[in-house]
Scaffold this motif. Sequence first.
Motif, mmCIF file in Angstrom:
data_model
loop_
_atom_site.group_PDB
_atom_site.id
_atom_site.type_symbol
_atom_site.label_atom_id
_atom_site.label_comp_id
_atom_site.label_asym_id
_atom_site.label_seq_id
_atom_site.Cartn_x
_atom_site.Cartn_y
_atom_site.Cartn_z
ATOM 1 N N SER A 1 50.573 20.741 20.794
ATOM 2 C CA SER A 1 50.498 20.682 22.250
ATOM 3 C C SER A 1 51.047 21.965 22.855
ATOM 4 N N GLY A 2 52.239 22.352 22.414
ATOM 5 C CA GLY A 2 52.816 23.619 22.859
ATOM 6 C C GLY A 2 53.483 23.520 24.209
ATOM 7 N N ALA A 3 54.475 24.370 24.408
ATOM 8 C CA ALA A 3 55.267 24.319 25.622
ATOM 9 C C ALA A 3 54.538 24.906 26.810
ATOM 10 N N VAL A 4 53.542 25.749 26.549
ATOM 11 C CA VAL A 4 52.809 26.334 27.680
ATOM 12 C C VAL A 4 52.005 25.259 28.376
ATOM 13 N N ALA A 5 51.379 24.402 27.551
ATOM 14 C CA ALA A 5 50.588 23.328 28.136
ATOM 15 C C ALA A 5 51.490 22.247 28.695
ATOM 16 N N CYS A 6 52.595 22.029 28.071
ATOM 17 C CA CYS A 6 53.434 20.892 28.440
ATOM 18 C C CYS A 6 54.882 21.374 28.552
ATOM 19 N N PRO A 7 55.284 21.929 29.703
ATOM 20 C CA PRO A 7 56.601 22.578 29.828
ATOM 21 C C PRO A 7 57.779 21.656 29.540
ATOM 22 N N VAL A 8 57.560 20.321 29.640
ATOM 23 C CA VAL A 8 58.661 19.399 29.346
ATOM 24 C C VAL A 8 59.131 19.555 27.895
ATOM 25 N N LEU A 9 58.195 19.983 27.034
ATOM 26 C CA LEU A 9 58.526 20.110 25.613
ATOM 27 C C LEU A 9 59.501 21.248 25.338
ATOM 28 N N LEU A 10 59.682 22.122 26.342
ATOM 29 C CA LEU A 10 60.547 23.279 26.121
ATOM 30 C C LEU A 10 61.951 22.847 25.725
#
Lengths: 347, 142, 110, 289, 654
Positions: free
Chosen positions: E258-267
Motif C-alpha cells: 500500500s505504501g505511505a504515499v497512498a495511505c499517510p496513516v501508515l507512516l
Amino acid sequence: MLPEPIHLKLELEDETVVGVTPIIGYIYRGIEKAGELNPFRNNVFLVERICGICSFTHALCYCEAVEKLMQVEVPPRARFIRLCWSELSRIHSHLLWLGLFADAMGFESLFMQCWRAREIILDISEMTAGHRIIQSTSIIGGIRRDIDKEMAKEVEHKLSDFKELMDNTVSPTVYNDPTIKRRTVGKGMLSKEQANLLGAVGPILRGSGVPLDIRQTGYAAYKETGFEPIVESDGDCYARTIVRLREIYQSRELILKALSLMPEGDISVTVRGNPPEGEMIHRAEQPRGEVVYYIKGNGTRNLDRLRVRTPTFANIPPLLTMLPGCELADVPVITLSIDPCIACTER
Amino acid sequence: MSILTKSRIKSPWLLHYDCGGCNGCDIEVLAALTPIYDIERFGIVNIGNPKHADVLLVTGPVNHRNKRVLRNLYEQMPEPKLVIAVGTCACTGGIFYNCPNTLGGIDKIIPVDVYIPGCAVRPEAIIDAVVIALGKLKEYKG
Amino acid sequence: MPWMLPTIWKNLFSRPVTRRYPFKDIREPFSGYRGKLHFDMEKCNLCSACAQLCPSNAIVVDKEAKTLKYNPFACIYCATCVEACPRKAITMDTHYSPPATVKSEETCRP
Amino acid sequence: MSTGWLVGSVVIAVIVAPLIGGLLRGIDRKLTAHMQGRIGPPIIQNFYDLIKLFGKKPMVAGKPQLVFAWGYLFLIITAVVFFALRQDLLVVLFILGFAGVCLVLGALSVKSPYSQLGGHRELLQMLAYEPILLLAVIPIALKTGGFPITNIFEYGQPLLPNLWLTFIALVIVLDIVMKKSPFDISSSEHAHQEIVRGVLTEYSGPYLAIIELAHWYELVLLLAILGLFWIVGSLWWLSILTPLAIWFILLITDNICTRLTWSWMVKFAWGVGISLIALNILVVNLGWM
Amino acid sequence: MVAILLALAIGFPILTGVICLGIKNHKARAGVVSLTTLVLIVTSILFLRQGSFPYSPPPTWDWVILVLDYVILAYFLFVAIRDFIQRGMSRHNVLAIILTLASGIPLAVFEFSKAGYLPLEAEPTLYIDHLSIVMCLIISIIGSLICVYAIRYMKDHEEHLHVEKTNQPRFFFFMLIFLGAMNGLVFSNNLLWLAFFWEMTTLCCYALIRHDETPIAITNAFRALWMCLIGGVGFTLAIIFAWNSPLHTLSLMTIIESGAVACPVLLLPLALLCLAGFTKSAQVPIQGWLLGAMVAPTPVSALLHSSTMVNAGVYLLLRIAPGFQGTNLSTFVAVYGGTVFLVTSILAISQSEGKRVLAYSTIGNLGLIILCAGINTPLAIACGIMLIIFHAISKGLLFLCAGAIESHIWSRNIEDMEGLAARLPILAGITIAGMLSMLVAPFGVLITKWGAMEAASGIGVWSTLVVILLMAGSGATTVFWTKWAGRLLCHSPLPGPRKPEPIIPLYHGVLILLIACAVVFSILITPIYNGVVAPALAEAGYGVAFTTGHWFLKSPIGIFAAWPIFVVVALALIIPSLRIRTKPEESQAAYMCGENVEMGADEFVAVADERTPLKTGGFYVETALGEKNLNRFVIPIGIVFLIVLFAISVFPLP
C-alpha cells in the motif's frame, strides 16, 4: 637539524609528551681535566674548542679570569677589539640559531636566508681574525691581531650590507609571519618567577622579562660602550626569538660603536710567569647566556683546577619544565628555543 | 662508466654525526648546504638517517659513550658506503689528544675513506673531500 | 606568510648567490687566513719551541734523529708555532690543508 | 574509443607518468633552490637518486614492509591505468586509498618510534584529505551525469567555471599529498626533523626507490585530476597549464610558511575543504551553477 | 516439501538446542551441533533453489505463537523482578520491568479486546522471498560456522576461567535456538509472528550476554534487554496502529504494498517499525547495549554482529523501505544512518579494546545499511542487501579472529596484540586480510560503499549532507582499521628460526573458510547480484540497479571493475608475501639513533647506559575523540533524531 646529539627520552601519549628524560654524555671529552694537564697558555685554544659557536667568549672569559688572577692590565684597544669579536660571534650564533629554529618548524627558506646573512659575519670574522668560526685571537695579556683603520672601514661596510639584508629578508618575516607565530606564541611558557627560580640565563631569562645580562658588569669594553639588556616579557618561544633578533641588531650597533671609540695603542702586553696560588671566578655573557669560569692557580704553569659553568647547563631545568604537555611536533621548537649547546654542556 | 656508477656519483646522500666535536665543523657542514656553498648542486642531500645515506660525515674525536652509536650507524648504512672524517679531531683527536674521555680519531672505530684536516674545516674542504670520496665509488664493484 | 614572498620572488629571478666552488666565482681567501703550515728547514735549528708550545702535539722534534715531524691531521691551525719560532722558520699559507685518503705525516730535515 | 587507442593510452600513461613525475620533482628542487638564492641540483637529479637507490644493497627491517612497498607501487600504477582507461573516478580514488593504506601499514609494520609516528601521521593526513578527495567527485558527477571519466570527456564543456570551489578544495588535497609546508607533517623534505622522514625511516635502497617511484605516479595522477577541469572545449590546453600553475603556487607556499601541526591540518582540511565542496554540491543541486 | 524445509530451518535448530540442554558429554554435544549446522546449511541452499513462495501453517500454530509470546514476556518480567530482589534496584532492571509491561499490556489489551477474532491472522503467515532467502543463507551458513567454532572456543574459554561445572549445554541451547528464531523472523509476514520471533532473539541475546554470570555480564544483559524492549514497545504500537488503520491488516506485505504515499496513516506504524529496527541494530542513542554485549564469550559477539540480532533490525528496514519510499521519513532515515556511520566511525578511533572497535564498526556499517534503505533507490537497496552479506562475512571473520587471538594472549586490548604477525603469522594474516576486506577496494564491503556513494549523490538537495556524512565516515573508518592492522604488524626483525604457529583445526578451518568466502564472493559479485539481489529487488518492486557485463558492475552512473583489481592485489601483495624471502644478512634493526642493542631485542640504551625497553603504541586521541567527550554530544543528537522521527511521522509534510 640540531647538529649535536642530545638524547631526549620522550614518553608520548598519542602525540602529547608526558615525560622527558634528557640523556647526555655523548660529547663528554674531559676538557676540564685536560685543562689541568696543559700549560695554562695552551688552555686558551682548548677552551675555545669547548664550543665552536661561542668559542671566542670562552677564550675571552678564560683570558680575563687568568688576567685578573695574575693582575695583568690589558691595553684598552685590546679590550675594544675583544668586544668586537665577542659581538660578532654573538651575531653569528644568533643567526645560526634562528636558521635552525626556522628549520625545526619546517621553514626552510628562512633557514637559508639566515645562513646567507650569517656568511657576511663569517667573512668579517675571517678577514679580521683569520678563521671563519674559531678566532683563536685572544691570548693572555691581550689579542694577537689588530683591526686597523682600513679593515675597520671594510667591517663597517660589510655590516651595513648585513643590516640591509636582514631588514629586507629575515626581520619582517620573523616579526610578522602568522605561521611562525602559530608555532611559537604560547609554546614553551616560562614565567618570570619560574625563570628566576630555575636559574635560567641569557635570552631565556630575558625572554621571560628579567633584565639581566652579564655584559652589564662592564667586562671587556662594555663599560665604555654602554649597554642596556634587551627584554621581552611574554616568556614563550616567540619572545625568546624576538630577544635574539633584537640582540643581533644591538650587537651590530655595539661593534660600530666600539670601532669608533677604539683608542690607539698596543694590542697586548707580554705576560711573564705563572698564575700565582689562588682562585678566581669570572663571568661573561655568551650568546646563550652567562658563562662562569673558575680557575685555581698553584704557581706552576699548570692550573690546579679549571671549572666552567656553561649557559645551556643552566637552561636545561627550565627546558624540562616547558616540555611536558606539549605536542611532539613542538618538541624540537621548544628544545631549540633555549638554543641548546651540548658541546658546552658536556665539555 | 655505467649509468649506475654515474648515478651513484651524482647522488651522494649525507649522514652527519657529531661524536664529540666542538660544533665548529658541524656548523660548517650545515653551512655547506646553504646558499653561498650549496652542495645540493652536486646532488648532495643531508638525509639524517643511516638507512638512506651513502656518505657518513663524522666530526669529533669519538668518546667511549658514542663509539657504540657510531658503529651502529655505520652498520645501518647499506652498501656502497663511504666515511669522511671531518676536522682535525675526527682525524687524530687534535687538541683533545690528552682529554681523558676521547679515543682520538674515528678510524679507531670504523674504516675511513677520506680525512679532512682543519679546525674547523672550511665548507670548500668538505666539497673537496666529497669529490675525492666519490672517486672511490668508481672502483666499487658488487 | 606573505612577508617571505618578496624575498623568494627576488631570489627566483636573480642570479643565485652561490660561489660555484670548485668551478668558478671562487672567493680568494683573506690575506690573514690561517691555512697550511710551511717549514723552512734551512732556517730551522730544531730548537723545538714550536713543539713545546703546540697545543695539539702536532709537531714532534727529534733532536737525535734530527727530524721535525709535522702532522697536518693533528694540527689545529692556531698559528702559535708561527709566533713562537725565534727564527721565523714557520710560515702560514692562506690556503687550507687539502683532504686526503690517508693520513700522512710530514717529516722535515734541516 | 577503439581498443588500440585505449591500450596505447595505458602504455603511455604507465611509461610517461613517472618520467613527468621525476622531472617535476627535479624542477621542484631546482626552483626551490633558486627561491632560496641557491643553484640547486640538476633537473634530472631525481633520476640519478632513483637509479642509485635501486643499485644499493637491500636492507630490510621485516618482510611486511617490503610486501606493502610493492603493494603501494602496484596499486598506484593500477589507479593510473584505471584513470587512463577513463574508468569510474570514484574507483580510481578508492584504489589510491588502498595504496595509501599500504604505505601506512608498511611504516607501521616496523617497531621503530619514528616509523610508527610517521605512519600515524600519514594516517591522519589520509583522514584529512580522503573525504575531500572522494567528495570532490560528487559535484563532477552531478554535473556530468556520471562517475566515469568518460562522462567528463563527453560533457562537452569545461568544468572549472561551475566547479571552482571543488577545484580549490582539491588544491588543498594536492598540497597535503605533496607533503609541502604547511602540511608536511608525516615526513619532511629534509630528513633531520623530529621524526626523521617518518614513514620512510625504515625503508632503504631499492625499497625506498619503489616508494619514491610511486610518489611520482601519485603526483602526476593528482595533477591529471586537476587537469580534468579544463579537459574539453577550446581551452583544453589550460588542462595542462592550470595544474602546473597550481603546482608552482604550492611550491611558493612551501617556501613561505612553516610546518603546522596535525590537529590544525585535520581541522583546516575538514573545515575549509569539506565546506567548499559542500557549498559546491549544494549550489549544483539547487541548479544555481 | 516447503513445510519440511521450513520445519528444518526454524524448528530443527530449536529442537536440537533443547537436546543439547540435556547432553553432558562434550563430544556428543559437538556432534549434535555439527549435525544441526550441516542441516541448516543444506536447508538454506535448498531454499535458494526453491525460490520465493508464501506459506500459511494451520491456525493452531497461531495459538502456539500467541501463547509463547506472552511466556517470553513473562520470563522477562520474572528475571527483571528477580534481579530487583537479588541485587537491588538499578536503572536497568527497573527499565526492563517498565518496558516489558509497556509492550505486554497494550498487546494483551489489544488482542483480547478483539477476542472474537483471536488468533489474529494474516495471509500468508510466512512469506519467503529472495530477501528472506539471502538472510536465511547468512544466518544458516555464517551462524553455523560460528557455532562450530564455538565448540572449541567454549572449551578453551571454560578452561581459562577454571569453570567447575560446565555451562555449555545452556550456551549451545541458546545459540541454536537463536538461529531458528532468526530464520523464523526473516520468513514471517504476520506482524504478530514477527514480533514473537523478535522477542525470542531478544531473549537469546539476553541469555547469551549473561552467560558468564559475572556482575558486569548481568548488568550488561539487562541493559541489552531494556534497550531491545524499546523496539518491542515499538512493535506492539505498530501492530495496534496497523490494525486500526484503514487497511485493517497485520500482513507486512499488504502494508508495504500500500505504501505511505497512498495511505499517510501508515507512516506512524512504519516509523515505529523503523524505531524497532534502530534499537535492534543498536543505533545511536541506544548503541550502549551492543558495546556492553562485548563481555559475552566471543562467539556470541560474532553471532550478534554478523548473522543474527543486529541484522534483524536492518533487515526490517530494508524490508519496509518500499513502504516509505517518497516520504520525508525516507530522507530522515538516510540522514540518520549517515550520522550514525560518521559518529561511530569517529568513536571507534579512540577505542583501544579490539572488540569495542569491532562493535563500533558494526554499528557504523548498520548505519550505512540504514542509509541505503533511506536513499531508497534500486541502486541503494541493492547495495544495502549486498552490504548485509559482505558485512556479515567480514565481521563474523573478524570476531572469530579476535576470539582466536584471545585464546592465545588472553587479552582483547589492541596494544597487547602488537607484533602478532611475527608470533602467529597465519592468524594475524587472516585478521589483517579481514580488516582489509572491510576497508579497501575490490572487496565487497567497499563495492557496496561505492554503490552507496553513487546512489547518495543523486537524491537532490539532501544528498549534500548524506554524501558528506558518508565520505567523512569512510575517512575515519580508514584510520581505525589501518591503525589496528599496524599494531598487529609492528615487530622488530627476529634473528634465527621461529616457533611455528600452533594450528587449531576448528579455528583455522573456520577462519580460512570465511576469508575465502569474502574473497570469492567479492570476485563473484556479479553472479551474486544476478542470482539473489536482483530478484529480491524485483520482488520489492524496485527497478534494476546494475547491469553486468565482463563481470563488471555497471550502474547507470558508474562502473566498478572488481576482478582486475583483485588481479592487481594478488600481484602486488600476495605474490610478494609468498615469494620474498629476506636473507638474514639483509636484516637490520630499526633506526634508533644508533642506540640499539643487538638485533631482535626491543631495547635501546638510555640513561646511564642501561638497556631500556622500547615501547611503541597506537594513536587513540582519547582526550579529543574519547567516548566521554563525544557521548556528551552523541546521545543528545540521537535523542533529537528520535524526536524528529516521530514528528515527521505524526505530522507528515508534503
